[in-house]
Motif scaffolding. Structure first.
Motif, mmCIF file in Angstrom:
data_model
loop_
_atom_site.group_PDB
_atom_site.id
_atom_site.type_symbol
_atom_site.label_atom_id
_atom_site.label_comp_id
_atom_site.label_asym_id
_atom_site.label_seq_id
_atom_site.Cartn_x
_atom_site.Cartn_y
_atom_site.Cartn_z
ATOM 1 N N VAL A 1 0.736 -1.317 -0.008
ATOM 2 C CA VAL A 1 -0.065 0.251 0.004
ATOM 3 C C VAL A 1 0.678 1.105 -0.112
ATOM 4 N N THR A 2 0.396 2.289 -0.536
ATOM 5 C CA THR A 2 0.704 3.815 -0.327
ATOM 6 C C THR A 2 -0.371 4.332 0.337
ATOM 7 N N MET A 3 0.115 5.135 1.376
ATOM 8 C CA MET A 3 -0.878 5.949 1.887
ATOM 9 C C MET A 3 -1.230 7.301 1.158
ATOM 10 N N GLY A 4 -2.531 7.616 1.192
ATOM 11 C CA GLY A 4 -2.773 8.951 0.381
ATOM 12 C C GLY A 4 -2.997 9.980 1.662
ATOM 13 N N ASN A 5 -3.726 11.326 1.089
ATOM 14 C CA ASN A 5 -3.772 12.348 2.093
ATOM 15 C C ASN A 5 -5.044 12.037 2.971
ATOM 16 N N HIS A 6 -6.155 11.296 2.486
ATOM 17 C CA HIS A 6 -7.375 10.978 3.170
ATOM 18 C C HIS A 6 -6.871 9.906 4.313
ATOM 19 N N ASP A 7 -5.677 9.275 4.220
ATOM 20 C CA ASP A 7 -5.509 8.400 5.073
ATOM 21 C C ASP A 7 -4.708 8.873 6.304
ATOM 22 N N TYR A 8 -4.280 10.224 6.187
ATOM 23 C CA TYR A 8 -3.752 10.960 7.488
ATOM 24 C C TYR A 8 -4.933 11.831 7.911
ATOM 25 N N TRP A 9 -5.645 12.490 7.056
ATOM 26 C CA TRP A 9 -6.577 13.420 7.625
ATOM 27 C C TRP A 9 -7.933 13.267 6.669
ATOM 28 N N ILE A 10 -8.709 12.953 7.221
ATOM 29 C CA ILE A 10 -10.280 12.414 6.580
ATOM 30 C C ILE A 10 -10.585 13.758 5.613
ATOM 31 N N ALA A 11 -10.249 14.772 6.101
ATOM 32 C CA ALA A 11 -10.699 16.020 5.016
ATOM 33 C C ALA A 11 -9.811 16.346 4.078
ATOM 34 N N GLY A 12 -8.406 15.491 4.141
ATOM 35 C CA GLY A 12 -7.698 15.695 3.090
ATOM 36 C C GLY A 12 -6.456 16.381 3.191
ATOM 37 N N SER A 13 -6.122 17.107 4.355
ATOM 38 C CA SER A 13 -5.048 18.310 4.643
ATOM 39 C C SER A 13 -5.007 18.442 5.940
ATOM 40 N N PRO A 14 -3.524 18.568 6.470
ATOM 41 C CA PRO A 14 -3.340 19.174 7.534
ATOM 42 C C PRO A 14 -3.864 20.416 8.293
ATOM 43 N N GLY A 15 -4.263 21.059 7.341
ATOM 44 C CA GLY A 15 -4.942 22.354 7.724
ATOM 45 C C GLY A 15 -6.539 22.138 8.263
ATOM 46 N N SER A 16 -6.975 21.005 7.804
ATOM 47 C CA SER A 16 -8.288 20.604 8.231
ATOM 48 C C SER A 16 -8.457 19.353 9.116
ATOM 49 N N VAL A 17 -7.492 19.322 9.807
ATOM 50 C CA VAL A 17 -7.322 18.195 10.959
ATOM 51 C C VAL A 17 -8.526 18.139 11.957
ATOM 52 N N MET A 18 -8.941 16.705 11.964
ATOM 53 C CA MET A 18 -10.204 16.501 12.994
ATOM 54 C C MET A 18 -9.559 15.829 14.060
ATOM 55 N N PRO A 19 -10.467 15.789 15.360
ATOM 56 C CA PRO A 19 -9.909 15.092 16.520
ATOM 57 C C PRO A 19 -10.148 13.720 16.143
ATOM 58 N N ASP A 20 -10.637 12.891 15.274
ATOM 59 C CA ASP A 20 -10.537 11.575 14.865
ATOM 60 C C ASP A 20 -9.608 11.060 14.015
ATOM 61 N N ASP A 21 -8.990 12.033 13.474
ATOM 62 C CA ASP A 21 -8.121 11.989 12.377
ATOM 63 C C ASP A 21 -7.049 10.869 12.677
ATOM 64 N N SER A 22 -6.605 9.824 11.940
ATOM 65 C CA SER A 22 -5.661 8.825 12.686
ATOM 66 C C SER A 22 -4.145 9.321 12.478
ATOM 67 N N LEU A 23 -4.112 10.298 11.279
ATOM 68 C CA LEU A 23 -2.570 10.580 11.054
ATOM 69 C C LEU A 23 -1.744 9.507 10.641
ATOM 70 N N GLY A 24 -2.087 8.334 10.105
ATOM 71 C CA GLY A 24 -1.640 7.264 9.871
ATOM 72 C C GLY A 24 -1.405 6.287 10.709
ATOM 73 N N TYR A 25 -1.558 6.421 12.111
ATOM 74 C CA TYR A 25 -0.956 5.516 13.287
ATOM 75 C C TYR A 25 -1.881 4.367 13.199
ATOM 76 N N GLY A 26 -1.393 3.551 13.319
ATOM 77 C CA GLY A 26 -2.028 1.899 13.395
ATOM 78 C C GLY A 26 -2.250 1.320 12.029
ATOM 79 N N HIS A 27 -2.046 2.177 11.132
ATOM 80 C CA HIS A 27 -2.307 1.698 9.735
ATOM 81 C C HIS A 27 -1.501 0.249 9.477
ATOM 82 N N MET A 28 -0.319 0.013 10.185
ATOM 83 C CA MET A 28 0.542 -1.214 10.237
ATOM 84 C C MET A 28 -0.455 -2.408 10.462
ATOM 85 N N GLN A 29 -1.200 -2.444 11.205
ATOM 86 C CA GLN A 29 -2.006 -3.446 11.743
ATOM 87 C C GLN A 29 -2.862 -3.877 10.644
#
Length: 130
Positions: free
Chosen positions: A99-127
């Motif tokens: 896999v390669t991660m895309g912007n929505h895999d880090y921030w559901i809204a698509g960018s760091p400027g629109s970060v949300m409390p439930d965004d994973s920021l990619g943490y835990g994707h390795m599982q």
């Protein structure tokens, strides 16, 4: 050539293609499977079709690998990802995958400027994707 290994009590065949021979793979981009406002193609019900294709190609063809590139499942909490992988056969899961991660895999809204409390920021994707 097939190499037989035992994983968690299951014997599986791992296909190692011969040197200089072709391979058959599937590259999947933006497989939008979660019911999310940012996942515009969810209404197409892609998950069942994608599982059917991967399982069928693994069973009936010589699928050597499959890859997902960017904006994977738009799944902030895991149920869509879990359901997807539970629907894959053992043969599909033992194929080389990447896999390669895309912007929505880090921030559901698509960018760091629109970060949300439930965004994973990619943490835990390795599982899911290791």
């Amino acid at each position: 050539q097939d190499t037989k290994v035992t994983i968690a009590g299951h014997q599986v065949d791992i296909n190692i293609p011969k040197e200089f021979e072709g391979t058959l793979g599937m590259i999947i981009g933006d497989p939008c499977i979660s019911p999310d406002d940012y996942c515009a193609n969810y209404r197409l019900d892609i998950a069942p079709a994608l599982k059917k294709v991967l399982n069928g190609m693994s069973e009936n063809a010589k699928l050597d690998y499959w890859m997902m590139v960017g904006d994977l499942f738009y799944d902030q909490f895991g149920p869509s990802t879990s359901s997807f992988y539970q629907g894959l056969t053992l043969k599909a899961m033992t194929k080389l995958s990447a896999v390669t991660m895309g912007n929505h895999d880090y921030w559901i809204a698509g960018s760091p400027g629109s970060v949300m409390p439930d965004d994973s920021l990619g943490y835990g994707h390795m599982q899911w994707f290791a």
